[in-house]
Design a protein around this motif. Structure first.
Motif, short mmCIF file in Angstrom:
data_model
loop_
_atom_site.label_atom_id
_atom_site.label_comp_id
_atom_site.label_asym_id
_atom_site.label_seq_id
_atom_site.Cartn_x
_atom_site.Cartn_y
_atom_site.Cartn_z
N GLU A 184 1.81 4.50 14.82
CA GLU A 184 2.43 5.35 14.30
C GLU A 184 0.50 6.17 14.43
OE1 GLU A 184 5.39 4.13 10.70
OE2 GLU A 184 3.38 3.40 10.59
N THR A 185 -0.59 5.41 14.14
CA THR A 185 -1.51 5.65 14.19
C THR A 185 -1.74 6.65 15.29
OG1 THR A 185 -2.41 4.18 13.55
CG2 THR A 185 -2.91 5.69 12.55
N LYS A 214 -1.88 5.22 4.99
CA LYS A 214 -0.24 5.25 5.37
C LYS A 214 0.93 4.34 5.05
CE LYS A 214 0.86 3.00 9.48
NZ LYS A 214 0.19 2.55 10.30
N LYS A 215 0.32 3.71 4.83
CA LYS A 215 1.55 1.60 3.50
C LYS A 215 1.84 2.54 2.42
CE LYS A 215 0.78 -2.00 6.01
NZ LYS A 215 -0.22 -2.35 6.47
N ARG A 222 10.89 0.43 8.47
CA ARG A 222 9.84 0.14 8.69
C ARG A 222 8.36 1.06 9.29
NH1 ARG A 222 5.92 -6.03 8.16
NH2 ARG A 222 4.33 -4.78 8.81
N TYR A 223 9.15 1.20 10.35
CA TYR A 223 8.17 2.33 10.96
C TYR A 223 9.12 4.00 11.08
CZ TYR A 223 5.25 -1.21 11.20
OH TYR A 223 4.42 -2.91 10.92
N LYS A 229 2.21 -5.45 14.79
CA LYS A 229 1.21 -4.96 15.21
C LYS A 229 0.64 -3.91 16.30
CE LYS A 229 -1.81 -8.54 14.32
NZ LYS A 229 -1.66 -9.99 14.12
N SER A 267 -4.88 3.21 8.07
CA SER A 267 -4.05 2.33 8.09
C SER A 267 -3.31 1.75 6.53
CB SER A 267 -3.62 1.57 9.27
OG SER A 267 -4.53 0.14 8.40
N GLU A 307 2.38 -0.49 14.19
CA GLU A 307 1.35 -0.30 12.98
C GLU A 307 0.03 0.90 14.08
OE1 GLU A 307 0.79 -0.15 10.30
OE2 GLU A 307 2.09 -1.84 9.59
N ARG A 308 -0.23 0.32 15.11
CA ARG A 308 -0.73 1.15 16.01
C ARG A 308 -0.28 2.34 16.90
NH1 ARG A 308 -5.51 -1.93 18.93
NH2 ARG A 308 -5.98 0.84 20.16
#
Ligand SMILES: Nc1ncnc2c1ncn2[C@@H]1O[C@H](COP(=O)(O)OP(=O)(O)OP(=O)(O)O)[C@@H](O)[C@H]1O
Ligand code: SF4
Ligand SMILES: [Mg+2]
Lengths: 138, 447
Positions: free
Chosen positions: B275-276, A25-26, B143-144, B269, A22, B272-273
């Motif tokens: 995305e991975t 990624k940023k 952001r995503y 949160k 992560s 973020e998850r």
């Protein structure tokens, strides 16, 4: 100029598996890398990170970001992989029952890495450790 | 979202809660970077002196129209104290000059059908992410960007109601330009989305009214009018419609294969998850910026939990959406208009459009971070050390903005005390550090 980062990974530390991916990624987002490419890189790095956590004792991740590619080198101390070809086969896994109960151990990680990277190389010594190198072009 | 310079005392509360690090303090005032702002309203919630405000239209705008429609979500009703009835609230709104009243979640079954259709037509995209909350859509956009494809390209209830109301009034003989649509909303993000719709030429509503203001107005006139039979105004309101803006309002369509998350920091949160990790087992994700969904909307007056409670009880007295599914020629026309325009990723966090320069800047950020103390105190006017390092690299701040570094440089004789003090006043405002027993802030802010 290139960006260099290193991250430590502890075997068995599932709570923090994914921290390195992560962070990377940023960085890639700030460098405006194509979102689809970021996705592949992050998926591959995450799988590789989890493999250290699930199968090895400890490891170090080195990230090198250049203007047109990223190189990720994951070096661990651990049991190593005796038969790399077999390990690459989809569905092959030596994951323990505990690891499986955490939702890992489907034997899909390495093939997923293969699919999501432009270059991938594994070298390993049984009883010592494994080095996984991945390269993706932007 | 705007800051009233007369009210802002230049503290750090807003800056610390902003999910996109869009706020800095300069010259003693909070400054919002528009391109980073997702209009979630967190700053407004955190402000101890009410310095944030949202632009709205004037009620007098109504006089231009023969037919004046008030569009409002069910949480408008839910926020009132229990002893005030639906009929009284409807009566008060008519008293204020509206000719038609329309809770926006109707006919919700059309939207349900649009969702189901989208779900069936996009079997490879899982989980689908709701497009209901504009703060979240904007968050994903900036952001995503890898998750933009997951967003359900179907518009929200207020669009449904707006198009539906227009069709109906046309059917009743309203001429072009005679109908004015006024949207009463508790939501800073919806206001921003209506005022500057992503990709659309012009917004469908003619005016936006802040719900806190309308709450006060309704309260003022409520006793002077006995109330009206409100059922005629909401013949297509249903259980699912009333619950739509509340947690699980949309997620319930997809039963246990869905998840509902409220509160923008919780949403971050999850994104973020997502995305991975892949989560193909999840069909649908409902993500809302406000705690308790729109019941926690920034301009809502009632307590959010009581609002949910009242609406849940109210919903039970209404039929299910599939039982109230008006068919007719209007349906196809309206559904056609509920398709969202494509969402393009917005590059607001990139360091430089040129990759080599971006890498140089990133390396410089790292180097600057070696010098900063990692206290994340925000005394530099940026939310944390990393944000300051980025600002410096982008030419928006300087090293001496960090008060600790500056103190060290004063100690080494590289900066004079007079210069150092001026630097501090540049961030926090002239005269800011004079003793003042009457100054606002700092009292019980921790409670
Ligand atoms: N770093 C490593 N050290 C030792 N063994 C490894 C390492 N990485 C992979 N392996 C071996 O290769 C096998 C296959 O790995 P792969 O990542 O494909 O699947 P998995 O980790 O078992 O399950 P999944 O990744 O689907 O959760 C593992 O079960 C393990 O035996
Ligand atoms: S949860 Fe509702 S009120 Fe809050 S920002 Fe989203 S749409 Fe607006
Ligand atoms: Mg694995």
């Amino acid at each position: 100029m290139i960006i260099e980062q290193t991250y430590q990974v502890r075997g068995g530390d599932f709570a923090h598996a994914g921290d390195a991916s992560s962070k990377v990624k940023k960085l890639l987002k700030q460098l405006d890398v194509d979102p689809r490419k970021i996705k592949s890189i992050v998926i591959a790095l995450y799988e590789a990170e989890v493999n250290i956590v699930a199968h090895a004792w400890e490891g170090i991740i080195r990230i090198l970001i250049d203007r047109d590619h990223i190189r990720m080198v994951l070096e661990d101390k651990g049991p190593g992989i005796a038969d790399i070809e077999q390990a690459m086969v989809e569905g092959y896994s030596t994951a323990s029952r505990e690891v499986r109960e955490m939702g890992f151990g489907a034997g899909m990680g390495l093939s997923n890495i293969k699919r999501n990277t432009d270059q991938m190389e594994i070298t390993s010594r049984v009883g010592e450790g494994t080095v996984l190198t991945m390269v993706n072009y932007f | 979202m705007r800051v009233d310079p007369a009210k802002c005392i230049g503290c750090t509360h807003c800056m610390q809660v902003c999910p996109t690090e869009a706020i800095r303090v300069s010259n003693g005032l909070a400054v919002i970077t528009g391109e980073r702002c997702v209009d979630c309203g967190n700053c407004m919630r955190a402000c101890p002196v009410d310095a944030f405000y949202i632009m709205q239209d004037d009620l007098s705008l109504m006089q231009k129209f023969k037919y004046r429609v008030a569009l409002f979500p069910s949480v408008m009703i839910g926020q009132f104290p229990e002893h005030i009835t639906d009929d009284q609230i409807y009566g008060a709104l008519l008293e204020l000059g509206f000719t038609h009243l329309m809770e926006v979640e109707q006919p919700i079954h059309w939207l349900v059908e649009a969702y189901r259709k989208y779900h069936a037509e996009n079997p490879d995209i899982r989980p689908l992410i709701s497009s209901f909350c504009p703060a979240i859509v904007r968050l994903i956009q900036i952001r995503y960007p890898t998750l933009i494809d997951h967003i359900v390209m179907v518009k929200a209830p207020h669009d449904l109601a707006a198009h539906y109301a227009l069709e109906r009034l046309k059917g009743e003989g309203a001429q072009e330009g005679e109908t004015g649509l006024f949207y009463i909303t508790p939501c800073s993000a919806k206001i921003a989305a209506v005022k500057r719709p992503l990709g659309e030429k012009e917004s469908i509503v003619d005016g936006i009214l802040n719900m806190d203001e309308m709450y006060n107005r309704v309260m003022q006139v409520i006793s002077s009018r006995p109330g009206v039979g409100s059922s005629g105004y909401r013949e297509y309101l249903t259980r699912e419609g009333i619950l739509w803006p509340l947690p699980r309002g949309e997620a319930r369509l997809f039963k246990h294969k869905s998840m509902a998350i409220d509160g923008i920091h919780n949403v971050v949160k999850m994104l973020e998850r997502l995305e991975t990790e892949n989560h193909p087992e999840l069909e649908f994700l409902e993500l809302r910026s406000c705690d308790q969904g729109c019941a926690g909307g920034i301009l809502l007056s009632g307590n959010r939990f009581l609002t949910v409670e009242r609406l849940e009880r109210r919903a039970r007295t209404f039929p299910h959406s599939h039982e109230v599914n008006p068919d007719g020629p209007a349906k196809a026309d309206v559904l056609e208009k509920l398709v969202t325009d494509p969402i393009e990723p917005a590059r607001v966090f990139q360091l430089d459009p040129d990759r080599s320069r971006a890498i140089e800047k990133m390396a410089l950020v790292e180097k600057i971070l070696c010098r900063l103390p990692a206290i994340d105190c925000a005394a530099c006017g940026a939310p944390n050390c990393h944000a300051l390092a980025e600002d410096i690299v982008m030419g928006k701040a300087k090293m001496t903005d960090c008060l600790f570094l500056q103190a060290e440089w004063q100690h080494e004789g590289r900066v004079t005390p007079a210069r150092g003090f001026r630097n501090m006043e540049k961030i926090w405002g002239e005269g800011r550090f004079k003793a003042d027993c009457k100054k606002k802030g700092a009292r019980n802010e921790g409670y």
